[in-house]
Write a protein that holds these residues in place. Structure first.
Motif, PDB file in Angstrom:
ATOM      1  N   ASN A   1      -4.677   1.968  -0.788  1.00  0.00           N
ATOM      2  CA  ASN A   1      -4.388   1.652  -2.194  1.00  0.00           C
ATOM      3  C   ASN A   1      -3.599   2.781  -2.833  1.00  0.00           C
ATOM      4  OD1 ASN A   1      -5.729  -0.778  -2.140  1.00  0.00           O
ATOM      5  ND2 ASN A   1      -7.677   0.108  -2.766  1.00  0.00           N
TER       6      ASN A   1
ATOM      7  N   CYS B   1      -1.028   6.801  -1.791  1.00  0.00           N
ATOM      8  CA  CYS B   1      -2.435   6.820  -2.137  1.00  0.00           C
ATOM      9  C   CYS B   1      -2.785   8.197  -2.706  1.00  0.00           C
ATOM     10  CB  CYS B   1      -3.286   6.511  -0.904  1.00  0.00           C
ATOM     11  SG  CYS B   1      -3.214   7.787   0.389  1.00  0.00           S
TER      12      CYS B   1
ATOM     13  N   GLY C   1       0.809  -1.216   0.000  1.00  0.00           N
ATOM     14  CA  GLY C   1       0.000   0.000   0.000  1.00  0.00           C
ATOM     15  C   GLY C   1       0.835   1.256   0.000  1.00  0.00           C
TER      16      GLY C   1
END
Ligand code: ZN
Length: 62
Positions: A29, A37, A9
């Motif tokens: 994500n 992210c 991530g």
């Protein structure tokens, strides 16, 4: 091709600069092709693009 980082991530560090690194990352994500992210990618871009000091004219022509 080996891509052993694709399953990880967001790599935005969650500790303060002054703290002892805990190696805990955001983990959401990631944005395509980025290490962060969406939220943290935006922050990293904004931080690097914004001038630290705004330009202020000392004196306007009088
Ligand atoms: Zn993040």
């Amino acid at each position: 091709m080996s891509d052993n980082t694709s399953g990880r991530g967001c790599l935005w560090p969650m500790w303060d600069h002054s703290s002892i690194p805990t190696h805990e990352y955001c983990g959401k994500n990631r944005t395509d092709g980025q290490s962060y992210c969406t939220e943290h990618y935006a922050r990293s871009v904004r931080t690097s693009e914004e001038p630290k000091v705004a330009f202020v004219p000392r004196k306007l022509a009088a």
